[in-house]
Scaffold this active site. Structure first.
Site, short mmCIF file in Angstrom:
data_model
loop_
_atom_site.label_atom_id
_atom_site.label_comp_id
_atom_site.label_asym_id
_atom_site.label_seq_id
_atom_site.Cartn_x
_atom_site.Cartn_y
_atom_site.Cartn_z
N ASP A 128 41.93 47.22 70.63
CA ASP A 128 41.36 48.56 70.55
C ASP A 128 42.34 49.67 70.93
OD1 ASP A 128 38.91 47.64 69.68
OD2 ASP A 128 38.04 47.55 71.68
N THR A 172 39.09 43.11 82.72
CA THR A 172 40.07 42.24 83.38
C THR A 172 40.78 43.01 84.48
OG1 THR A 172 40.41 41.03 81.32
CG2 THR A 172 42.09 40.79 83.02
N GLY A 176 38.24 39.85 75.55
CA GLY A 176 38.51 39.56 74.14
C GLY A 176 39.94 39.15 73.90
N THR A 226 44.48 44.09 74.20
CA THR A 226 43.24 44.42 73.48
C THR A 226 43.60 45.09 72.17
OG1 THR A 226 41.28 45.84 73.44
CG2 THR A 226 43.07 46.53 74.87
N GLN A 286 39.83 40.65 62.50
CA GLN A 286 40.84 41.57 63.03
C GLN A 286 41.51 41.06 64.29
OE1 GLN A 286 38.84 45.75 62.69
NE2 GLN A 286 37.31 44.17 62.32
N SER A 338 36.95 55.18 42.19
CA SER A 338 36.78 54.20 43.27
C SER A 338 37.23 54.83 44.57
CB SER A 338 37.58 52.93 42.98
OG SER A 338 38.97 53.20 43.00
N ARG A 395 34.25 49.90 69.12
CA ARG A 395 32.94 50.32 69.61
C ARG A 395 33.02 51.70 70.26
NH1 ARG A 395 30.86 46.30 73.82
NH2 ARG A 395 32.49 47.33 75.03
N ARG A 437 40.60 47.42 47.81
CA ARG A 437 40.84 48.51 46.85
C ARG A 437 41.07 47.96 45.44
NH1 ARG A 437 41.62 53.76 47.22
NH2 ARG A 437 42.00 53.82 49.47
#
Length: 327
Positions: free
Chosen positions: A131, A108, A14, A129, A258, A219, A175, A158
C-alpha cells in the site's frame, strides 16, 4: 551497551514482494558480524507458540526472487494481551534472542514498539506493505512490484476492451491509500481514477466518461481503489450503467494477485539495503526505529514518530498529472 548475540527475524501482517529479500539480508548481515539468527514463523503468533528455526546462510539461498515470505505470516489477537506478550517474551528468552527485526506494516510496527518498551528488547522495523502508506519512507517493500503487476494487468485488459469497445472498471487494492490506484492509473493510461482520499462523486466520473466519448473513444479503463467511498467497482459500474445505459461495462477485481509474484529489481535492492541497515543499527545500539528511503538515501525514523504520523497524503503533482492526462 549490551552486545547482541542473537537476532530474531519475523514477518507479520499482509505479505509483500521483497520480504524474502529482506530476511535474506538480515540473516547474512548478522552472520557476517558473528551474530546468530533465529527465524520466527507466523510473526507474533509464532513467538507465543514457540515456532522458531535456526537460520544460516543456506537457509536463505535462492529466496531473493521469491514472493510471499518463507517465515509465513499471521495476525495475532493474543499478542494484544499482557499474558500473550509475556509468553512471547519468555519464549524469546529461552531461545537466547536479544534483539528483533520486524518486517511488516502499521500493525507490526505498533506491536514491536509496545513490546520493545515493555520488555526493553531492541527492535528495528522494515516497512513491508504494497500500500506504500507508512510514514518515514518514500517507498515500502512490495509497492513497486504491485504497481508493475497492476499495470501489466491493465495492459492486458485494455487489449480486450479495445477489441470489444468496452469500458472496464478495474478495482485495485488500497482500502485507505490510493497510491497503487493513482500510480497504476497514470502508468496504465486510465481514463479515470477513483481514490479514497478524494471522495470523487459518480457525477464527476460520468462527466469524464462522456468527455472521453466525445473524443471518439470507444474503449476506456477506470481504476478504482477498493476503499473508494462509492462502494467498490461493482457498485460504481452499476450506477454508471443506470445513467449511461449504452455503455458495454465490465468489472475486473485484481484482488490478491497484486500481492504475489517475484519482486522487482527495485524491491529486491531496497529490501537488501533495509535488511543490511537494520542489523547494523542494532549493532550500533540503536532501537525502536524504522528503516526508510528518501531520495536514494536509507534513513532511520524513530518508531514512535512513524506511528504518530498516521495521515498519509498522495503526491499532489501526481494528482495534477492524472487530471491533465485525462483532459
Amino acid at each position: 551497551m549490551k552486545k547482541i548475540n542473537r537476532i530474531g527475524v519475523f514477518t507479520s501482517g499482509g505479505d509483500a514482494p521483497g520480504m524474502n529479500a529482506a530476511i535474506r539480508a538480515v540473516v547474512r548481515t548478522a552472520i557476517y558480524n558473528d551474530i546468530a539468527v533465529t527465524g520466527i514463523y507466523h510473526g507474533y503468533q509464532g513467538m507465543i507458540e514457540g515456532s522458531f528455526i535456526e537460520m544460516n546462510r543456506r537457509s536463505v539461498s535462492s529466496i531473493i526472487q521469491k514472493g510471499g515470505t518463507i517465515l509465513k505470516s499471521a495476525r495475532c489477537l493474543e499478542f494484544k494481551t499482557k499474558e500473550g506478550r509475556q509468553l512471547a517474551y519468555n519464549n524469546l528468552q529461552e531461545q537466547g534472542i536479544d534483539a528483533l527485526v520486524a518486517i511488516g506494516g502499521d500493525g507490526t510496527f505498533t506491536g514491536a514498539d509496545f513490546f520493545s518498551k515493555e520488555y526493553d528488547i531492541p527492535v528495528m522495523c522494515i516497512p513491508g506493505t504494497i500500500d506504500n502508506d507508512l510514514y518515514g519512507t518514500d517507498y515500502t517493500l512490495g509497492y513497486d512490484t504491485a504497481n508493475n503487476t497492476v499495470i501489466e494487468a491493465i495492459d492486458k485488459i485494455r487489449d480486450t476492451a479495445s477489441s470489444h469497445s468496452r469500458v472496464f472498471f478495474v478495482e485495485v487494492m488500497g482500502r485507505d491509500s490510493g497510491c497503487i490506484a493513482l500510480n497504476a492509473g497514470i502508468g496504465g493510461g486510465a481514463e479515470a481514477i477513483l481514490l479514497p482520499e478524494l471522495n470523487s462523486g459518480i457525477d464527476s466520473l460520468i462527466e469524464e466518461l462522456e468527455f472521453a466519448e466525445s473524443r471518439k473513444k470507444t474503449s476506456m479503463i477506470v481504476i478504482i481503489a477498493e476503499g473508494d467511498k462509492n462502494g467498490g467497482a461493482y457498485n460504481v459500474a452499476k450506477i454508471v450503467k443506470e445513467k449511461i445505459n449504452h455503455l458495454d461495462i465490465k468489472v475486473s477485481i485484481l484482488g490478491h494477485l497484486q500481492r504475489g509474484g517475484a519482486p522487482s529489481s527495485f524491491d529486491r535492492v531496497l529490501a537488501t539495503r533495509m535488511g543490511y541497515n537494520a542489523v547494523n543499527e542494532l549493532i550500533k545500539g540503536n532501537t525502536r526505529g524504522t528503516l526508510g528511503i528518501r531520495g536514494n538515501q536509507i534513513i532511520i525514523t524513530p518508531l514512535e514518530e512513524a506511528l504518530n504520523n498516521k495521515e498519509f497524503k498522495l503526491d499532489e503533482e501526481l494528482l495534477e498529472i492524472a487530471n491533465v492526462m485525462n483532459k
